[in-house]
Scaffold this motif. Sequence first.
Motif, PDB file in Angstrom:
ATOM      1  N   PRO A 108      14.048   4.405  -7.029  1.00 51.02           N
ATOM      2  CA  PRO A 108      12.428   3.930  -7.163  1.00 51.02           C
ATOM      3  C   PRO A 108      11.752   3.868  -6.093  1.00 51.02           C
ATOM      4  O   PRO A 108      12.362   3.691  -4.816  1.00 51.02           O
ATOM      5  CB  PRO A 108      12.938   2.503  -7.699  1.00 51.02           C
ATOM      6  CG  PRO A 108      13.938   1.803  -7.283  1.00 51.02           C
ATOM      7  CD  PRO A 108      15.070   3.092  -7.080  1.00 51.02           C
ATOM      8  N   ALA A 112       7.585   0.167  -6.679  1.00 51.28           N
ATOM      9  CA  ALA A 112       7.912   0.452  -7.760  1.00 51.28           C
ATOM     10  C   ALA A 112       7.444  -0.817  -8.951  1.00 51.28           C
ATOM     11  O   ALA A 112       7.026  -0.585 -10.044  1.00 51.28           O
ATOM     12  CB  ALA A 112       9.287   0.777  -8.265  1.00 51.28           C
ATOM     13  N   LEU A 113       7.659  -2.163  -8.121  1.00 57.49           N
ATOM     14  CA  LEU A 113       7.301  -3.245  -8.884  1.00 57.49           C
ATOM     15  C   LEU A 113       5.885  -3.772  -8.827  1.00 57.49           C
ATOM     16  O   LEU A 113       5.696  -4.659  -9.552  1.00 57.49           O
ATOM     17  CB  LEU A 113       8.447  -4.343  -8.438  1.00 57.49           C
ATOM     18  CG  LEU A 113       9.725  -3.767  -8.398  1.00 57.49           C
ATOM     19  CD1 LEU A 113      10.690  -4.995  -7.930  1.00 57.49           C
ATOM     20  CD2 LEU A 113      10.314  -3.410 -10.159  1.00 57.49           C
ATOM     21  N   LEU A 126      14.849  -4.127  -6.645  1.00 55.87           N
ATOM     22  CA  LEU A 126      14.991  -2.686  -6.771  1.00 55.87           C
ATOM     23  C   LEU A 126      16.510  -2.419  -5.930  1.00 55.87           C
ATOM     24  O   LEU A 126      16.990  -3.364  -5.322  1.00 55.87           O
ATOM     25  CB  LEU A 126      14.221  -1.945  -5.720  1.00 55.87           C
ATOM     26  CG  LEU A 126      12.726  -2.044  -6.166  1.00 55.87           C
ATOM     27  CD1 LEU A 126      11.749  -1.086  -5.040  1.00 55.87           C
ATOM     28  CD2 LEU A 126      12.430  -1.521  -7.536  1.00 55.87           C
ATOM     29  N   ILE A 131      16.509  -0.735 -10.998  1.00 58.93           N
ATOM     30  CA  ILE A 131      15.984  -2.001 -11.174  1.00 58.93           C
ATOM     31  C   ILE A 131      16.395  -2.992 -11.895  1.00 58.93           C
ATOM     32  O   ILE A 131      16.788  -2.879 -13.111  1.00 58.93           O
ATOM     33  CB  ILE A 131      14.359  -1.645 -11.643  1.00 58.93           C
ATOM     34  CG1 ILE A 131      13.599  -0.470 -11.188  1.00 58.93           C
ATOM     35  CG2 ILE A 131      13.358  -3.017 -11.712  1.00 58.93           C
ATOM     36  CD1 ILE A 131      12.402   0.114 -11.878  1.00 58.93           C
TER      37      ILE A 131
END
Length: 169
Positions: A108, A112-113, A126, A131
């Motif tokens: 990721p 990504a979050l 991550l 995830i």
Amino acid sequence: MPAYIALLRAVNVGGTGKLAMSDLREMCEAIGFTHVRTYIASGNVVFESRLGEAAVRQQLEARLEAYAGKPVGVLVRTAEELAAVLKANPFGEAAPDRTVAIFLDTPPAADALSGASGVNSEEMALGPREIYVHYPDGIGKSKLKIAAAKNGTARNMNTVAKLLEMAQA
């Protein structure tokens, strides 16, 4: 011979992607995988193969597409990789049925979050190709959406541990 765990996306979930686990076992055996075992009806299969991970995935996806008439996503991990996922769980003290690893094909992105929506009490982290999400109030009540997880598939830590146990047997 390496042990692999294949995790199918959107199989027997919410009335979509119907696939009998006996059919999945037969498909895997027809490809030439050995010691094929499935776990629960949500698309988890453990087997051995001399093929590399990419070839395992490609052959299984092709067989599943021929069966279903549409693409079926497959995420593949070795037993060693699955052990690492379990060990790296940043929410190890949390209830294993309320913590998932969302398996991805590729690492990721670092951010990504940041685009997650519907975040309430959930905690996220991550991993190398995962995830991790802890749902303290339960996954069924969550409104969490993680765009980076769109092509992934989630398994709770109880399932991850059981699949690892099966792969190491």
